[in-house]
Scaffold this motif. Structure first.
Motif, PDB file in Angstrom:
ATOM      1  N   THR A 154     -17.886  -2.667   5.851  1.00 48.26           N
ATOM      2  CA  THR A 154     -17.087  -3.161   6.966  1.00 48.26           C
ATOM      3  C   THR A 154     -17.811  -4.317   7.646  1.00 48.26           C
ATOM      4  O   THR A 154     -18.930  -4.672   7.266  1.00 48.26           O
ATOM      5  N   ARG A 155     -17.204  -4.855   8.678  1.00 49.35           N
ATOM      6  CA  ARG A 155     -17.816  -5.944   9.461  1.00 49.35           C
ATOM      7  C   ARG A 155     -19.156  -5.523  10.056  1.00 49.35           C
ATOM      8  O   ARG A 155     -20.007  -6.344  10.313  1.00 49.35           O
ATOM      9  N   ASN A 156     -19.354  -4.211  10.269  1.00 49.48           N
ATOM     10  CA  ASN A 156     -20.592  -3.697  10.856  1.00 49.48           C
ATOM     11  C   ASN A 156     -21.482  -3.001   9.836  1.00 49.48           C
ATOM     12  O   ASN A 156     -22.328  -2.196  10.197  1.00 49.48           O
ATOM     13  N   GLY A 157     -21.271  -3.288   8.553  1.00 50.34           N
ATOM     14  CA  GLY A 157     -22.118  -2.706   7.529  1.00 50.34           C
ATOM     15  C   GLY A 157     -21.467  -1.555   6.793  1.00 50.34           C
ATOM     16  O   GLY A 157     -20.251  -1.345   6.858  1.00 50.34           O
ATOM     17  N   GLU A 158     -22.296  -0.789   6.101  1.00 43.62           N
ATOM     18  CA  GLU A 158     -21.819   0.324   5.272  1.00 43.62           C
ATOM     19  C   GLU A 158     -21.409   1.493   6.155  1.00 43.62           C
ATOM     20  O   GLU A 158     -22.167   1.951   7.000  1.00 43.62           O
ATOM     21  N   LYS A 159     -20.180   1.980   5.935  1.00 39.09           N
ATOM     22  CA  LYS A 159     -19.641   3.114   6.685  1.00 39.09           C
ATOM     23  C   LYS A 159     -18.959   4.062   5.717  1.00 39.09           C
ATOM     24  O   LYS A 159     -18.723   3.734   4.555  1.00 39.09           O
ATOM     25  N   LYS A 160     -18.602   5.228   6.218  1.00 36.89           N
ATOM     26  CA  LYS A 160     -17.914   6.243   5.426  1.00 36.89           C
ATOM     27  C   LYS A 160     -16.502   6.378   5.986  1.00 36.89           C
ATOM     28  O   LYS A 160     -16.297   6.288   7.194  1.00 36.89           O
ATOM     29  N   LEU A 161     -15.532   6.607   5.084  1.00 35.12           N
ATOM     30  CA  LEU A 161     -14.152   6.775   5.524  1.00 35.12           C
ATOM     31  C   LEU A 161     -13.475   7.821   4.644  1.00 35.12           C
ATOM     32  O   LEU A 161     -13.599   7.782   3.422  1.00 35.12           O
ATOM     33  N   ALA A 162     -12.783   8.761   5.280  1.00 33.44           N
ATOM     34  CA  ALA A 162     -11.973   9.728   4.541  1.00 33.44           C
ATOM     35  C   ALA A 162     -10.676   9.028   4.164  1.00 33.44           C
ATOM     36  O   ALA A 162      -9.946   8.562   5.037  1.00 33.44           O
ATOM     37  N   PHE A 163     -10.407   8.921   2.867  1.00 34.14           N
ATOM     38  CA  PHE A 163      -9.176   8.277   2.400  1.00 34.14           C
ATOM     39  C   PHE A 163      -8.042   9.291   2.497  1.00 34.14           C
ATOM     40  O   PHE A 163      -8.079  10.345   1.862  1.00 34.14           O
ATOM     41  N   ASN A 164      -7.023   8.970   3.289  1.00 36.11           N
ATOM     42  CA  ASN A 164      -5.865   9.854   3.390  1.00 36.11           C
ATOM     43  C   ASN A 164      -5.054   9.798   2.092  1.00 36.11           C
ATOM     44  O   ASN A 164      -5.290   8.946   1.231  1.00 36.11           O
ATOM     45  N   GLN A 165      -4.105  10.700   1.951  1.00 36.73           N
ATOM     46  CA  GLN A 165      -3.366  10.817   0.699  1.00 36.73           C
ATOM     47  C   GLN A 165      -2.569   9.553   0.373  1.00 36.73           C
ATOM     48  O   GLN A 165      -2.492   9.147  -0.785  1.00 36.73           O
ATOM     49  N   GLN A 166      -1.987   8.896   1.380  1.00 36.17           N
ATOM     50  CA  GLN A 166      -1.226   7.676   1.112  1.00 36.17           C
ATOM     51  C   GLN A 166      -2.128   6.581   0.560  1.00 36.17           C
ATOM     52  O   GLN A 166      -1.745   5.861  -0.365  1.00 36.17           O
ATOM     53  N   THR A 167      -3.345   6.450   1.107  1.00 36.70           N
ATOM     54  CA  THR A 167      -4.298   5.478   0.588  1.00 36.70           C
ATOM     55  C   THR A 167      -4.651   5.811  -0.855  1.00 36.70           C
ATOM     56  O   THR A 167      -4.654   4.931  -1.719  1.00 36.70           O
ATOM     57  N   GLN A 168      -4.924   7.081  -1.134  1.00 36.99           N
ATOM     58  CA  GLN A 168      -5.250   7.493  -2.497  1.00 36.99           C
ATOM     59  C   GLN A 168      -4.090   7.192  -3.448  1.00 36.99           C
ATOM     60  O   GLN A 168      -4.311   6.721  -4.569  1.00 36.99           O
ATOM     61  N   ASN A 169      -2.863   7.422  -3.006  1.00 35.94           N
ATOM     62  CA  ASN A 169      -1.693   7.165  -3.852  1.00 35.94           C
ATOM     63  C   ASN A 169      -1.578   5.681  -4.197  1.00 35.94           C
ATOM     64  O   ASN A 169      -1.343   5.317  -5.352  1.00 35.94           O
ATOM     65  N   VAL A 170      -1.727   4.812  -3.191  1.00 40.85           N
ATOM     66  CA  VAL A 170      -1.624   3.368  -3.423  1.00 40.85           C
ATOM     67  C   VAL A 170      -2.721   2.908  -4.370  1.00 40.85           C
ATOM     68  O   VAL A 170      -2.460   2.184  -5.342  1.00 40.85           O
ATOM     69  N   LEU A 171      -3.962   3.312  -4.105  1.00 37.74           N
ATOM     70  CA  LEU A 171      -5.076   2.861  -4.938  1.00 37.74           C
ATOM     71  C   LEU A 171      -4.968   3.399  -6.359  1.00 37.74           C
ATOM     72  O   LEU A 171      -5.266   2.682  -7.326  1.00 37.74           O
ATOM     73  N   ALA A 172      -4.501   4.629  -6.524  1.00 37.96           N
ATOM     74  CA  ALA A 172      -4.329   5.196  -7.868  1.00 37.96           C
ATOM     75  C   ALA A 172      -3.245   4.436  -8.625  1.00 37.96           C
ATOM     76  O   ALA A 172      -3.398   4.129  -9.811  1.00 37.96           O
ATOM     77  N   GLU A 173      -2.164   4.101  -7.930  1.00 40.47           N
ATOM     78  CA  GLU A 173      -1.075   3.363  -8.568  1.00 40.47           C
ATOM     79  C   GLU A 173      -1.502   1.946  -8.959  1.00 40.47           C
ATOM     80  O   GLU A 173      -1.152   1.456 -10.018  1.00 40.47           O
ATOM     81  N   GLU A 174      -2.283   1.308  -8.095  1.00 32.38           N
ATOM     82  CA  GLU A 174      -2.633  -0.094  -8.306  1.00 32.38           C
ATOM     83  C   GLU A 174      -3.930  -0.296  -9.101  1.00 32.38           C
ATOM     84  O   GLU A 174      -4.045  -1.265  -9.842  1.00 32.38           O
TER      85      GLU A 174
END
Length: 153
Positions: A59-79
């Protein structure tokens, strides 16, 4: 009593609002329209509401952790493919959605690829799925397949 080992990995979670840490003020880690880089293929960790898939992102402030919600996982899996190892090193766009869940005001981050957006109802859709198709006069409709109304007398 069985003890569950929790490891945070030493990486803080990405924040969606400005914050202060050790006397230093920071902008939000994630802002609407930002581009972030996915740094790992994710880990399953125990969260407040059960297991969650956490990924490291740049991110703009360096390395961070983020829980990917199901919609994000669906988009990334599809694309990008359904193996999260394929996502490592990819740049994705951030969309933030303000919502109320269980009476609590929250900001939901979505990570998407090009061509995805939030529709008028706040759902993630691919741009091509939002095109208005004109109604054709060539469509044939059945004459009358409804039973007679008792009010037609």
């Amino acid at each position: 009593m069985k003890i569950i080992i929790k490891r945070g990995g030493g990486v803080p979670f990405a924040r969606k609002l400005p914050y202060e840490y050790d006397g230093v003020k920071y902008e939000a880690d994630l802002k609407n329209g930002d581009t972030v880089k996915i740094l790992d293929s994710g880990n399953i960790e125990q969260g407040q509401f059960g297991e969650q898939k956490n990924f490291k992102i740049k991110t703009r402030n360096g390395e961070k952790k983020l829980a990917f919600n199901q919609q994000t996982q669906n988009v990334l899996a599809e694309e990008l493919g359904d193996e999260s190892e394929n996502w490592v090193g990819k740049d994705v766009k951030v969309i933030l959605k303000k919502d109320t869940i269980a009476g609590k005001k929250v900001i939901i981050p979505y990570l998407i690829t090009e061509g995805w957006l939030l529709d008028d109802y706040g759902d993630l859709v691919k741009e091509s799925n939002t095109l208005n198709v004109p109604i054709s006069d060539d469509i044939e409709y059945p004459e009358n397949d409804l039973p007679p109304s008792p009010f037609d007398n």
